[in-house]
Design a protein around this motif. Structure first.
Motif, PDB file in Angstrom:
ATOM      1  N   GLU A  54       0.861  -1.196   0.000  1.00  0.00           N
ATOM      2  CA  GLU A  54       0.000   0.000   0.000  1.00  0.00           C
ATOM      3  C   GLU A  54       0.888   1.233   0.000  1.00  0.00           C
ATOM      4  OE1 GLU A  54      -2.185  -0.841   3.528  1.00  0.00           O
ATOM      5  OE2 GLU A  54      -3.969  -1.432   2.391  1.00  0.00           O
ATOM      6  N   PRO A  55       0.510   2.249  -0.792  1.00  0.00           N
ATOM      7  CA  PRO A  55       1.403   3.419  -0.905  1.00  0.00           C
ATOM      8  C   PRO A  55       1.441   4.242   0.375  1.00  0.00           C
ATOM      9  CG  PRO A  55      -0.628   3.804  -2.087  1.00  0.00           C
ATOM     10  CD  PRO A  55      -0.682   2.381  -1.634  1.00  0.00           C
ATOM     11  N   ILE A  56       2.628   4.811   0.626  1.00  0.00           N
ATOM     12  CA  ILE A  56       2.758   5.709   1.777  1.00  0.00           C
ATOM     13  C   ILE A  56       3.369   7.059   1.385  1.00  0.00           C
ATOM     14  CG2 ILE A  56       2.878   3.898   3.545  1.00  0.00           C
ATOM     15  CD1 ILE A  56       5.942   4.166   3.415  1.00  0.00           C
ATOM     16  N   GLY A  57       3.697   7.215   0.110  1.00  0.00           N
ATOM     17  CA  GLY A  57       4.256   8.501  -0.304  1.00  0.00           C
ATOM     18  C   GLY A  57       4.624   8.470  -1.773  1.00  0.00           C
TER      19      GLY A  57
ATOM     20  N   GLU B 189     -14.518  18.280 -13.266  1.00  0.00           N
ATOM     21  CA  GLU B 189     -14.364  16.959 -13.855  1.00  0.00           C
ATOM     22  C   GLU B 189     -13.932  15.900 -12.871  1.00  0.00           C
ATOM     23  OE1 GLU B 189     -12.354  16.740 -17.570  1.00  0.00           O
ATOM     24  OE2 GLU B 189     -13.021  18.765 -18.134  1.00  0.00           O
ATOM     25  N   THR B 190     -13.325  16.326 -11.745  1.00  0.00           N
ATOM     26  CA  THR B 190     -12.858  15.311 -10.791  1.00  0.00           C
ATOM     27  C   THR B 190     -12.792  15.860  -9.376  1.00  0.00           C
ATOM     28  OG1 THR B 190     -11.032  13.883 -10.136  1.00  0.00           O
ATOM     29  CG2 THR B 190     -10.436  15.888 -11.344  1.00  0.00           C
ATOM     30  N   GLU B 191     -13.147  14.996  -8.439  1.00  0.00           N
ATOM     31  CA  GLU B 191     -13.046  15.394  -7.031  1.00  0.00           C
ATOM     32  C   GLU B 191     -11.595  15.397  -6.570  1.00  0.00           C
ATOM     33  OE1 GLU B 191     -15.342  12.762  -4.666  1.00  0.00           O
ATOM     34  OE2 GLU B 191     -17.253  13.610  -5.326  1.00  0.00           O
ATOM     35  N   ARG B 192     -10.748  14.783  -7.391  1.00  0.00           N
ATOM     36  CA  ARG B 192      -9.343  14.715  -6.986  1.00  0.00           C
ATOM     37  C   ARG B 192      -8.707  16.096  -6.901  1.00  0.00           C
ATOM     38  NH1 ARG B 192      -6.669   9.550  -7.325  1.00  0.00           N
ATOM     39  NH2 ARG B 192      -8.113   7.956  -8.019  1.00  0.00           N
ATOM     40  N   LEU B 193      -9.160  16.992  -7.764  1.00  0.00           N
ATOM     41  CA  LEU B 193      -8.654  18.363  -7.672  1.00  0.00           C
ATOM     42  C   LEU B 193      -9.537  19.103  -6.690  1.00  0.00           C
ATOM     43  CD1 LEU B 193      -6.710  20.558  -8.617  1.00  0.00           C
ATOM     44  CD2 LEU B 193      -8.316  21.100 -10.450  1.00  0.00           C
ATOM     45  N   ARG B 194      -8.871  19.656  -5.647  1.00  0.00           N
ATOM     46  CA  ARG B 194      -9.680  20.309  -4.608  1.00  0.00           C
ATOM     47  C   ARG B 194      -8.872  21.416  -3.966  1.00  0.00           C
ATOM     48  NH1 ARG B 194      -9.204  14.986  -0.699  1.00  0.00           N
ATOM     49  NH2 ARG B 194      -7.158  15.521   0.178  1.00  0.00           N
ATOM     50  N   LYS B 195      -9.627  22.262  -3.235  1.00  0.00           N
ATOM     51  CA  LYS B 195      -8.937  23.353  -2.546  1.00  0.00           C
ATOM     52  C   LYS B 195      -8.791  22.976  -1.076  1.00  0.00           C
ATOM     53  CE  LYS B 195      -8.444  28.220  -2.162  1.00  0.00           C
ATOM     54  NZ  LYS B 195      -9.017  29.569  -2.350  1.00  0.00           N
TER      55      LYS B 195
ATOM     56  N   ALA C  51      -3.766   9.193  -4.411  1.00  0.00           N
ATOM     57  CA  ALA C  51      -4.314   7.937  -3.879  1.00  0.00           C
ATOM     58  C   ALA C  51      -5.261   8.251  -2.738  1.00  0.00           C
ATOM     59  CB  ALA C  51      -3.175   7.043  -3.396  1.00  0.00           C
ATOM     60  N   TRP C  52      -6.403   7.671  -2.816  1.00  0.00           N
ATOM     61  CA  TRP C  52      -7.380   7.910  -1.748  1.00  0.00           C
ATOM     62  C   TRP C  52      -6.955   7.150  -0.504  1.00  0.00           C
ATOM     63  CZ3 TRP C  52     -10.316  11.863  -2.660  1.00  0.00           C
ATOM     64  CH2 TRP C  52     -10.671  12.179  -3.993  1.00  0.00           C
TER      65      TRP C  52
ATOM     66  N   LYS D  19      -8.322   5.288   1.591  1.00  0.00           N
ATOM     67  CA  LYS D  19      -8.699   3.884   1.742  1.00  0.00           C
ATOM     68  C   LYS D  19      -7.716   2.939   1.032  1.00  0.00           C
ATOM     69  CE  LYS D  19     -11.951   3.887  -2.188  1.00  0.00           C
ATOM     70  NZ  LYS D  19     -10.995   3.399  -3.168  1.00  0.00           N
ATOM     71  N   ASP D  20      -7.053   3.452  -0.024  1.00  0.00           N
ATOM     72  CA  ASP D  20      -6.133   2.598  -0.780  1.00  0.00           C
ATOM     73  C   ASP D  20      -4.685   2.696  -0.273  1.00  0.00           C
ATOM     74  OD1 ASP D  20      -8.202   1.873  -2.476  1.00  0.00           O
ATOM     75  OD2 ASP D  20      -7.870   3.669  -3.718  1.00  0.00           O
ATOM     76  N   THR D  21      -4.448   3.577   0.717  1.00  0.00           N
ATOM     77  CA  THR D  21      -3.068   3.808   1.147  1.00  0.00           C
ATOM     78  C   THR D  21      -2.771   3.088   2.450  1.00  0.00           C
ATOM     79  OG1 THR D  21      -3.451   5.703   2.580  1.00  0.00           O
ATOM     80  CG2 THR D  21      -3.274   6.154   0.225  1.00  0.00           C
ATOM     81  N   GLY D  22      -1.534   3.161   2.832  1.00  0.00           N
ATOM     82  CA  GLY D  22      -1.138   2.636   4.133  1.00  0.00           C
ATOM     83  C   GLY D  22      -1.085   3.763   5.146  1.00  0.00           C
ATOM     84  N   MET D  23      -1.799   4.828   4.878  1.00  0.00           N
ATOM     85  CA  MET D  23      -1.733   6.010   5.741  1.00  0.00           C
ATOM     86  C   MET D  23      -3.117   6.417   6.166  1.00  0.00           C
ATOM     87  SD  MET D  23       0.950   8.037   3.424  1.00  0.00           S
ATOM     88  CE  MET D  23       0.878   9.507   4.422  1.00  0.00           C
ATOM     89  N   ASN D  24      -3.130   7.446   7.005  1.00  0.00           N
ATOM     90  CA  ASN D  24      -4.412   7.911   7.519  1.00  0.00           C
ATOM     91  C   ASN D  24      -4.942   9.105   6.755  1.00  0.00           C
ATOM     92  OD1 ASN D  24      -6.274   7.020   9.240  1.00  0.00           O
ATOM     93  ND2 ASN D  24      -5.062   7.380  11.098  1.00  0.00           N
ATOM     94  N   GLU D  25      -4.434   9.313   5.577  1.00  0.00           N
ATOM     95  CA  GLU D  25      -4.888  10.469   4.780  1.00  0.00           C
ATOM     96  C   GLU D  25      -4.715  10.160   3.293  1.00  0.00           C
ATOM     97  OE1 GLU D  25      -2.337  13.914   5.188  1.00  0.00           O
ATOM     98  OE2 GLU D  25      -0.665  12.668   5.847  1.00  0.00           O
ATOM     99  N   ASP D  26      -5.296  11.014   2.479  1.00  0.00           N
ATOM    100  CA  ASP D  26      -5.094  10.896   1.042  1.00  0.00           C
ATOM    101  C   ASP D  26      -3.663  11.300   0.705  1.00  0.00           C
ATOM    102  OD1 ASP D  26      -7.828  10.415   0.926  1.00  0.00           O
ATOM    103  OD2 ASP D  26      -8.296  12.553   0.549  1.00  0.00           O
ATOM    104  N   ILE D  27      -3.098  10.635  -0.306  1.00  0.00           N
ATOM    105  CA  ILE D  27      -1.794  11.092  -0.806  1.00  0.00           C
ATOM    106  C   ILE D  27      -2.053  12.104  -1.907  1.00  0.00           C
ATOM    107  CG2 ILE D  27       0.312  10.396  -2.034  1.00  0.00           C
ATOM    108  CD1 ILE D  27       0.144   7.742  -0.527  1.00  0.00           C
ATOM    109  N   VAL D  28      -1.551  13.346  -1.702  1.00  0.00           N
ATOM    110  CA  VAL D  28      -1.871  14.432  -2.626  1.00  0.00           C
ATOM    111  C   VAL D  28      -0.601  15.053  -3.197  1.00  0.00           C
ATOM    112  CG1 VAL D  28      -3.984  14.987  -1.352  1.00  0.00           C
ATOM    113  CG2 VAL D  28      -1.847  16.200  -0.801  1.00  0.00           C
ATOM    114  N   PHE D  29      -0.806  15.827  -4.254  1.00  0.00           N
ATOM    115  CA  PHE D  29       0.273  16.625  -4.831  1.00  0.00           C
ATOM    116  C   PHE D  29      -0.217  18.053  -4.849  1.00  0.00           C
ATOM    117  CE2 PHE D  29       3.555  17.745  -8.008  1.00  0.00           C
ATOM    118  CZ  PHE D  29       4.624  17.060  -7.438  1.00  0.00           C
TER     119      PHE D  29
END
Lengths: 644, 644
Positions: B443-446, B478-484, B494-495, B497-507
């Protein structure tokens, strides 16, 4: 005002020519003593001992005429050549120049060690050199490294090979600061191809080296200016290892018994001793210890190993193999030696067995390996090294002569310091009359090695001892000086009332035995070397007596007791501490260092301990002068003449 | 049983050819992954990403026929040449030999550092070598020294020049014991002309070296067998100096502020880090640390000075002069580095400014200085070094690209370790679909550096950001992935739920800016080098991307964001940690070391900081791919195609 110029006649003279202006009408002896020239004068200037002989080369018109006393002491030929007794030659006029030459044989005492100057002329070309550099400042157009900046300047200045120059690492740590603090004007010290210091400004005048002769008993140190080659000051001390054993074998035994810890102790002791000399010399010459950029050491192979902290066990047992033959250079700091933090200590190469770097130093100081003529060099010490040969071949041996000459095991023995009797004469017509000379002309407090040789020779000449070295009880009738004490017979050299001590200064039967053992060892070494090289007595053109002690002995008395084969006296030359001289030469001249490395390869080592004739020869050599009298025909003839 | 032979098509392949026997009818992808060949496979073997392309050289008769999916992903020419998607190519028969070639472009991840073997074939000729010697015992007839005994044997065996061989001093201390304990059979270790160890018996198989690439952010170490040249094991760690400053300038500032003490701290930190790597590698390979006889280090000029403890102040200011240009060899012990007590640490030469030994290592690993063809090498790191040229001339520059690619200053940035997302794809037709690959398939962590490049490229391709790197709010439709978020706009990779962390992985917007700055620095360096050398894009035959991070990036995406000029993809080759490779080459080959010294003299240094066009060019390069679109015609064409 008379201008007195003094020259010394031996090629191995330890003095540079000197001059003095004289304003009083006095004897030349007085002037010369004033100048620090230590002429022999047993009779104290009375014109009867004939020892203060000098040669007047020019200006004899300013002196008195040759006196009747001189006609008695000097041969007509000598008088013709200009020889005078300096005590009798008096300045009559005070206008002009008198040139005087002092033969080595007329010189006496005064530590040779303390003498300035280089004995042998060599080009001053030390391994360590300083260069003052004015460097171009870095700019964006020439942003090359600090390192390149220095190297380029060295190449421009000295044509040193770029690829081979390297920096001693620790010095790089502050290099950028030093360059900028010094505004790009710095002095760089090169040892061979290695840059060992970069200093602000021009410090090219502050460059010194320290040479050390590590003897088994005595250690001598010399502070040398590496720019001029001049020896500024010297100092000597006992080898502090002596409490762990007086000779090399007992020190090695100590190490074997005490393991690594014992070795470390001995290493630290000698380092402490050397550091004491360094501090002493630096203090006297007002030189900072960190201005010593190189140390050069000599010593026998055992001293080499103990100084370097190398396990010495196998040197003491057959086949007596050294560990390192070649010269070795070690960071002085690693050894604990005081000096510049990046100074190295170079220990000269060794030859084999116990024949070490001190002997290599004697060889380079005396040029035996370049000589057409055959030379024997005897460097007397606790270990006496002997070399014999010429440029064709040189063979060397080491004799365990022991520390007697250095004052050990002799009841009133002492080192050659103030208060030591250094010259003794027993009147052959009245053995009750004993003359002696004391170092520093103070009340005597003991006997140094040269006195011991004189005493044994005189005891024998006067019949006080026989050729086995045993006191002749019959002689007690003729003098109270010979007497029986609780420990056996002894002979009084100085009565208590005349000494600085609370007792008479005596020479005992045991003392005689010690000297017999020492001289027998040296004779046997010389003799076996002649046998092994096939060089006969007559073929030997020069016999050089070296060693701090050797400098004071009377070559005639030494020959009389049989310390070496019976060479004509004119072949014998006393050359002082040649090992120390060799060390100093290696310090100021790379060429001499190369010669030392060559010598270490070329000179053949003769192992005396393993020689089949050694014991037999040694036993015969214990006699005075020798059991086989035919080996000493001249001496026997002289003795017979005396008996008549 | 099928015998699968795998070859790698790049000259810079980090793998040796390998073979495997296969007993099951499975896809080649499965077999290759089993063999440790890390093929790219974004779709997980579904035959849709087209990344697991391989070439079947022989034995295609043992495989299934080319599938329709492959016809879609591969060109007819490729199919003709034998290319297949390894996930679709399945073994049909289990008798025979299949030979497969894996193009570099199909390889993914797995630390290059951990790969064994030498990438470039060189003759194994290390500076440090061992010789087993059987020495003649000393006898009275040959009592020569322990030292001569060893040297004579070396001369007989290897024809080494007698005069130049010397002993490392401390080793002499126990030499006599070792020779006799070993019954005159010993193994001697020579470094150049210096004997650094004498060991009992035959230890010629135990000889290791340690190579280190000291990066500003990361330090990689390699344990190398000096007899075989093989790299046994490797390890990497963060540069512990990082807490004193992330980049070279801030570390130098720390030293200036804290003086000698600060310098000492930084020196000790990096030594501690390197020792950790040594202990780690020795543990893994079951090698004793004292069997490491040499250390070879590379790093930029600041790393060089801080490692050696040399005052670094003047490197930070115009004219940016290094202290030492040439390679320098220092006793490892003096530096605090673990190994044989007489091991030395060789720091490769540097070029100028911040262009250091790591870049020299890249040059010797890639043969630029011997190449007819013109090559650009980009070694991406916190400092990115770029070389451009061929055997006629090579010029080098250093760009302060910063530690972003190594995970610093990026909200979810991390190093390329297990759990790091290393590959990202945003579906251009539906930006809500984001595919990613994680190192170790956990599971991703970073996000590691290669993912950041993919993200910025994809954000731009999909219109999520504009050419100034600013998020396009309109796309939020077009996507919820882009947010303020509170700190500004961000894109979810990565949302939770799909990660090994307690938060979304964002850029985040800030992350985009960091990558823009990094890529602009690299581009500007490449561009100005082309200007200064007069070499045009078209003349450059090969672009080598080096650096631990460079090994994972997608060259196309990197080009798309304008990290370097728009070279055709076929010219771009990813070569892994070339600096580490160069260090290892210098460890096992004296010739390579000489080449390094040559390179340090030959390569011209371009100071970017002082270049008149730097600021102007850098500002234009912040755009994606570049403000002057005409410099990226292919990319612009591609983007226009996508928009249609």
């Amino acid at each position: 005002m008379v201008n007195l110029r003094v020259k010394f006649s031996s090629g191995y003279s330890t003095f540079p020519p000197v001059e003095k202006e004289v304003t009083k009408k006095v004897s030349l002896l007085n002037v010369l003593l004033d100048m620090g020239v230590n002429l022999t004068s047993i009779c104290g200037g009375k014109g009867v001992c004939g020892k203060c002989k000098i040669k007047v080369n020019s200006g004899k018109e300013y002196l008195n005429k040759v006196t009747p006393l001189e006609h008695k002491q000097l041969s007509p030929k000598e008088i013709n050549e200009g020889y005078r007794l300096s005590c009798r030659a008096v300045l009559e006029s005070l206008e002009g120049v008198v040139e005087v030459e002092v033969p080595q044989t007329s010189l006496l005492r005064k530590q040779v060690l303390q003498v300035k100057g280089v004995e042998k002329k060599v080009e001053i070309n030390p391994l360590v050199k300083k260069y003052f550099l004015q460097l171009p400042k870095p700019t964006l157009n020439s942003p090359y490294s600090d390192e390149d900046r220095i190297i380029n300047a060295l190449i421009d200045k000295e044509g040193v090979a770029r690829e081979r120059i390297r920096f001693s690492f620790p010095l790089l740590r502050d290099l950028p600061k030093i360059l900028r603090d010094g505004k790009w004007e710095v002095t760089v010290t090169l040892r061979g191809n290695e840059i060992i210091s970069v200093e602000k400004g021009d410090t090219t005048n502050e460059i010194y080296g320290f040479a050390v002769d590590v003897g088994t008993t005595k250690v001598a140190g010399f502070l040398v200016n590496l720019k001029t080659g001049e020896t500024l000051v010297s100092s000597a001390t006992m080898n502090p290892q002596i409490v762990y054993g007086e000779d090399v074998i007992s020190r090695i035994s100590y190490v074997i018994e005490n393991g690594e810890k014992g070795l470390e102790e001995l290493q630290k002791e000698i380092v402490k001793g050397i550091n004491k000399l360094i501090l002493d010399c630096c203090g006297k010459a007002r030189v900072k210890e960190e201005e010593i950029y190189e140390h050069v050491l000599v010593g026998n192979t055992c001293m080499q190993l103990l100084f370097l902290g190398i396990w010495p066990q196998y040197l003491a047992f057959s086949p007596y193999t050294p560990v390192i033959r070649r010269g070795i250079s070690v960071e002085s700091e690693k050894l604990g030696i005081i000096g510049h933090p990046r100074s190295k200590t170079y220990f000269l190469p060794v030859i084999g067995g116990f024949v070490g770097a001190d002997n290599v130093a004697v060889i380079i100081a005396t040029d035996i390996l370049e000589s057409e003529k055959k030379i024997m060099a005897i460097d007397i010490g606790t270990n006496t090294e002997i070399d014999l040969g010429n440029k064709e071949q040189v063979m060397a041996a080491s004799c365990a002569s022991g520390p007697a000459f250095e004052g050990m095991h002799i009841k009133h023995g002492m080192k050659a310091a103030e208060g030591a009797i250094e010259r003794v004469n027993i009147n052959p017509f009245n053995v009750d009359i004993v003359d002696y000379v004391t170092i520093g002309e103070t009340e005597p407090i003991g006997l140094c090695g040269s006195a011991m040789v004189d005493i044994v020779a005189n005891l024998y000449k006067t019949g006080l001892i026989n050729n086995k070295g045993t006191f002749n009880k019959e002689m007690m009738k003729e003098t109270e000086r010979l007497r029986k004490a609780s420990e056996g017979y002894e002979f009084v050299i100085a009565w208590k009332k005349d000494t600085g001590m609370n007792e008479d200064i005596v020479f005992t039967q045991k003392d005689v035995r010690e000297i017999q053992k020492a001289k027998a060892a040296i004779y046997t070494g010389s003799y076996l070397l002649m046998q092994e090289t096939g060089i006969k007595e007559k073929e030997i053109n020069k016999v050089l007596i070296a060693g701090a002690f050797g400098n004071y002995i009377d070559p005639e008395n030494a020959r009389l007791i049989g310390m070496y084969p019976e060479f004509p006296l004119k072949k014998i030359e006393v050359i002082g501490n040649a090992a120390g001289t060799g060390a100093r030469l290696a310090l100021i001249s790379k060429e001499m260092r190369n010669k030392a490395e060559e010598a270490s390869k070329k000179v053949k080592y003769l192992e005396l301990g393993a020689h089949k004739n050694f014991n037999n020869e040694y036993l015969k050599a214990l006699y005075i002068p020798h059991k086989e009298e035919k080996r000493f025909p001249e001496t026997i003839k002289l003795l017979e003449k005396l008996k008549m």
